[in-house]
Design a protein around this motif. Sequence first.
Motif, PDB file in Angstrom:
ATOM      1  N   ALA A 103      27.255  15.261  -0.186  1.00 10.05           N
ATOM      2  CA  ALA A 103      26.935  14.367  -1.593  1.00 10.05           C
ATOM      3  C   ALA A 103      27.156  15.461  -2.550  1.00 10.05           C
ATOM      4  N   ALA A 104      26.732  16.622  -2.687  1.00 14.06           N
ATOM      5  CA  ALA A 104      26.825  17.408  -3.756  1.00 14.06           C
ATOM      6  C   ALA A 104      28.387  17.823  -3.828  1.00 14.06           C
ATOM      7  N   LEU A 150      25.105   8.806   0.411  1.00 11.15           N
ATOM      8  CA  LEU A 150      24.999  10.156   1.191  1.00 11.15           C
ATOM      9  C   LEU A 150      23.381  10.954   0.713  1.00 11.15           C
ATOM     10  N   ILE A 151      23.180  10.779  -0.770  1.00 14.19           N
ATOM     11  CA  ILE A 151      21.737  11.363  -1.035  1.00 14.19           C
ATOM     12  C   ILE A 151      20.730  10.700  -0.110  1.00 14.19           C
ATOM     13  N   GLN A 152      20.776   9.511  -0.274  1.00 13.18           N
ATOM     14  CA  GLN A 152      19.610   8.746   0.291  1.00 13.18           C
ATOM     15  C   GLN A 152      19.651   9.047   1.975  1.00 13.18           C
ATOM     16  N   LEU A 153      20.839   9.334   2.532  1.00 12.58           N
ATOM     17  CA  LEU A 153      20.926   9.594   3.637  1.00 12.58           C
ATOM     18  C   LEU A 153      20.551  10.967   3.945  1.00 12.58           C
ATOM     19  N   GLN A 177      22.161  17.317 -11.059  1.00 13.64           N
ATOM     20  CA  GLN A 177      21.044  17.980 -11.628  1.00 13.64           C
ATOM     21  C   GLN A 177      19.830  17.872 -10.673  1.00 13.64           C
ATOM     22  N   LYS A 178      19.668  16.448 -10.360  1.00  9.85           N
ATOM     23  CA  LYS A 178      18.383  15.866  -9.336  1.00  9.85           C
ATOM     24  C   LYS A 178      18.432  16.868  -8.133  1.00  9.85           C
ATOM     25  N   LEU A 179      20.008  17.008  -7.585  1.00  9.75           N
ATOM     26  CA  LEU A 179      20.000  17.729  -6.234  1.00  9.75           C
ATOM     27  C   LEU A 179      19.649  19.024  -6.198  1.00  9.75           C
ATOM     28  N   LYS A 180      19.969  20.030  -7.376  1.00 13.12           N
ATOM     29  CA  LYS A 180      19.440  21.018  -7.631  1.00 13.12           C
ATOM     30  C   LYS A 180      18.086  21.197  -7.749  1.00 13.12           C
TER      31      LYS A 180
END
Length: 540
Positions: free
Chosen positions: A484-485, A475-478, A512-515
């Motif tokens: 995703a979070a 989902l992150i890649q999409l 963490q990368k998402l933030k």
Amino acid sequence: MRVDVITTREELNRLRKNWDDLYEKDPEAQFFLSWTFLSSYVRRYEDAWSILAARPGPPGSPYVALLPLRLRTRLNKKTGFCHNEINMAGNYAADYAGIVCSPGYAQRAIPALARHLMKMNWAKLHLENLRMSEKRRRLLLDNLVDKRLTAQKVARFNKTDNVDNCVCPATELPGDWDSYLERKTSSNTRQKIRRFLRKLDGSDEFRITNADASTIDRDIGIILEMWRIKWAPRKGSLLPGLIRSNRILFKDAFESGTLFLPILWQRDKPLGGLAFLVDDVKKTMLFHLAGRDETANDIPSGLVLHAYCIRRAIEQGFRVYDFLRGNETYKYSYGVEETTIHCFLVKTRTGRNLGDRLDARSVGSVLEQATKFHEAGNLTNAENAYRQILEVNSRHARTLYGLGQLLAARSDHWSAVDTFASLVEVAPNSVKAWSRLALEYQALGRHADAAHAFRKVLELNPELPGAQYGLGRSLIQLRQVDEAAKILSSVQEKADKPVDPVLRAKTRLQLQKLKEDASPCYIKREPTKTSLPAVEHAGA
């Protein structure tokens, strides 16, 4: 002429009356082709035996010929490829093999059985110990001629003992004991037999017992132990298997009423014993095995036991005393005549099965071997074996899973996807199958497909952390970062259920990368206010 293939115990049991009728009428039939012997013997090879049964009429009509077979699967350890071999069903316990056939139908039925053999998948056909007339043998062999095959006659000569095991001595028994002695034995042998039988009959020291329900286990143990002592130096590592096989054979024969096992005693010491298979239909006693105490010299146990058994056979109306395979010298003391049996090997020129595919019944054993190759890291051989199975059954779930794992390990992700996609069609409720498919889609960067597969996993097991993590990554890649979070956070928050520490750490890194990447895709700016000089109004 139609040929049916009988492969189940239920079918075999229903066949008994038909089989017994054929057996009684067929002058070439012998004990090792009887329903009594074979129905017991094939229990050792469930899922590997079959009976080719020829019938001239519609389904349900009586069969006129029966060919019992046994399937074996052989492996080429260098390549991983397997092939099948067919043996006559009774080999290696049966001294004779052949076809049970109604005499009036041999001309039609035996070629039909041969033609059916040509439709089967095998690389070698072992026609061992054929006790058949020349006419029947030709009807079988002439219909196995094919440019794909070679055929050769095989000798069975034991050079160590100078014994030809294709020569089978037997004596036809007259109606009374004295006639047998006068017509079948030399004067010297006759005198010995009479002297020692008188000694036995009038002795308190020597006696012969016949195994019954109370002594059968003891007597089988006695004769097999004597046999073991004699043959241990020659048989080597084969000995335990041979003893086990004979013990089962004797127990089965005793249960069916076809075993005769006399033991010669000197007081309480066993001196020797003989084991016979008894054919009440054909009135034949078949001498199968002997054991004797090699250190005892007070009486010739072999001579006494055979004389006792021949006399008893005559008294009970038996017509033939059969010494089975092997032209050992001692057998000729009993007035025998020879019958020759024949052995042939028919095989494909390529070494691969006819039809270039496995017999479906060998799938289990090939899969077992493929798994061993796979676990040992021999991926080439494992793949060859897996693909042979799929040629027979393209929907074999365990094979698809193993092959998919192998392809994934080789980083052949396109092929792995095709394999696992086939697997989820076969096993749509398999969490492992959907999980593997999802991971292979991820490896190819096909994240929409991966997300779909992970959602299938979570439909089957909603609380599976690994699938939640995988779905979150795709989902992150999409760019579906909010969902995703949410999903990744649920993995982190599983305080009530254990989560693999490595998976938890990976999830933490993804969050963490998402933030860190949470800045909006554009920055909204307020309009800039321009400072203007003050305007003085006139007349101010």
